[in-house]
Design a protein around this motif. Sequence first.
Motif, short mmCIF file in Angstrom:
data_model
loop_
_atom_site.label_atom_id
_atom_site.label_comp_id
_atom_site.label_asym_id
_atom_site.label_seq_id
_atom_site.Cartn_x
_atom_site.Cartn_y
_atom_site.Cartn_z
N LEU A 64 0.88 -1.17 0.00
CA LEU A 64 0.00 0.00 0.00
C LEU A 64 0.91 1.21 0.00
CD1 LEU A 64 -3.10 -0.03 0.32
CD2 LEU A 64 -2.76 0.33 2.77
N SER A 65 0.75 2.06 -1.01
CA SER A 65 1.70 3.14 -1.15
C SER A 65 1.00 4.37 -1.73
CB SER A 65 2.83 2.63 -2.06
OG SER A 65 3.81 3.56 -2.25
N MET B 283 8.90 0.94 -5.24
CA MET B 283 9.56 0.62 -6.52
C MET B 283 10.74 -0.33 -6.30
SD MET B 283 7.74 1.94 -8.89
CE MET B 283 6.36 1.49 -7.90
N GLN B 284 11.42 -0.22 -5.15
CA GLN B 284 12.50 -1.17 -4.83
C GLN B 284 11.93 -2.57 -4.62
OE1 GLN B 284 15.08 0.03 -1.53
NE2 GLN B 284 14.66 2.15 -2.03
N VAL B 285 10.80 -2.64 -3.92
CA VAL B 285 10.18 -3.95 -3.66
C VAL B 285 9.73 -4.57 -5.00
CG1 VAL B 285 8.30 -5.17 -2.49
CG2 VAL B 285 9.46 -3.28 -1.33
N LYS B 286 9.23 -3.71 -5.89
CA LYS B 286 8.75 -4.23 -7.19
C LYS B 286 9.90 -4.88 -7.97
CE LYS B 286 5.87 -3.15 -11.06
NZ LYS B 286 5.44 -2.16 -12.03
N GLU B 287 11.08 -4.29 -7.86
CA GLU B 287 12.26 -4.87 -8.54
C GLU B 287 12.57 -6.26 -7.99
OE1 GLU B 287 15.31 -3.47 -10.40
OE2 GLU B 287 13.59 -2.50 -11.35
N LYS B 288 12.47 -6.39 -6.64
CA LYS B 288 12.86 -7.65 -6.00
C LYS B 288 11.74 -8.67 -5.98
CE LYS B 288 16.18 -5.44 -2.99
NZ LYS B 288 16.32 -4.74 -1.73
N SER C 169 1.18 4.76 -12.66
CA SER C 169 1.05 3.74 -13.72
C SER C 169 1.96 2.53 -13.48
CB SER C 169 1.34 4.36 -15.08
OG SER C 169 2.63 4.91 -15.06
N ASP C 170 2.88 2.63 -12.53
CA ASP C 170 3.74 1.48 -12.22
C ASP C 170 3.06 0.51 -11.25
OD1 ASP C 170 6.08 2.15 -13.70
OD2 ASP C 170 6.39 3.79 -12.29
N TYR C 171 1.88 0.87 -10.79
CA TYR C 171 1.18 0.03 -9.80
C TYR C 171 0.14 -0.86 -10.49
CZ TYR C 171 3.28 2.68 -6.00
OH TYR C 171 4.16 3.23 -5.11
N ASP C 172 -0.29 -1.90 -9.78
CA ASP C 172 -1.31 -2.80 -10.33
C ASP C 172 -2.71 -2.21 -10.17
OD1 ASP C 172 0.49 -5.02 -10.89
OD2 ASP C 172 0.73 -5.11 -8.71
N TYR C 173 -2.90 -1.47 -9.09
CA TYR C 173 -4.23 -0.93 -8.78
C TYR C 173 -4.10 0.53 -8.31
CZ TYR C 173 -5.79 -5.83 -8.46
OH TYR C 173 -6.09 -7.14 -8.72
#
Length: 195
Positions: A10-11, A108-113, A160-164
């Motif tokens: 959640l961000s 964004m760091q978590v999305k990379e990993k 736009s980098d998020y799923d929802y």
Amino acid sequence: MSRRGILFVLSGPSGVGKGTIRENLLADRNDIQVSISATTRTPRIDELDGVDYFFMDKASFLLKQSRGEFLESATVYSNMYGTPRDFVESNLLKGRDVLLEIDIQGAMQVKEKMPEGVFIFISPPTVDDLLSRLCKRGKDSVESIEERMASCRQEMSYMSDYDYVVINDDLDEAVKKVEAIIIAERCKTRNINLE
Ligand code: ADP
Ligand code: 5GP
């Protein structure tokens, strides 16, 4: 049928209502593990160590960071924040869902990993609403509010980098939408062990 643990992130901009949505969401359910972040920020008057955050000095934070103890870490408004890696990984391995409430750099760091995570952007109805919420919260100085508002415009471009995207206009509606996302993600075939 067993299921893998799902990581929900959640961000969104500071003051958008992430914490309020999280509190409302968890008031009715205990089937999601909330990660408690480490921070070098000074506790606010009503905050408790180990409950709201793990409060620590900069040296302790940097030591943990150098040991790779954080899944992600970021400097947000002059303070350092980090997500304890162990808590997240061990719960996911046990099949328990985990919720992170973190800033956009961290997400964004978590999305990379962990690209398989579910990334939910909480958006204010308008920038003016965000300003009035930060003022109403009454926990930040004028300088800090100005800093948060200046970041907001740039942060909105990451949506736009998020799923929802959930617009936090009416609080109850926003909580219902996040809950609906959680329920739907749990039903996805890729999240269920069909064997
Ligand atoms: P964040 O965790 O994103 O920094 P908070 O949860 O602390 O934001 O919310 C900031 C302020 O906005 C708080 O005073 C909260 O009560 C208020 N707030 C949250 N959601 C709403 C909403 N939907 N409508 C009006 N005020 C809200
Ligand atoms: P606050 O100081 O108002 O509690 O939080 C400031 C910002 O830091 C918020 O946007 C909050 O979501 C974010 N934050 C809290 N914990 C973490 C964390 O572990 N990592 C990152 N990257 N941001 C965090």
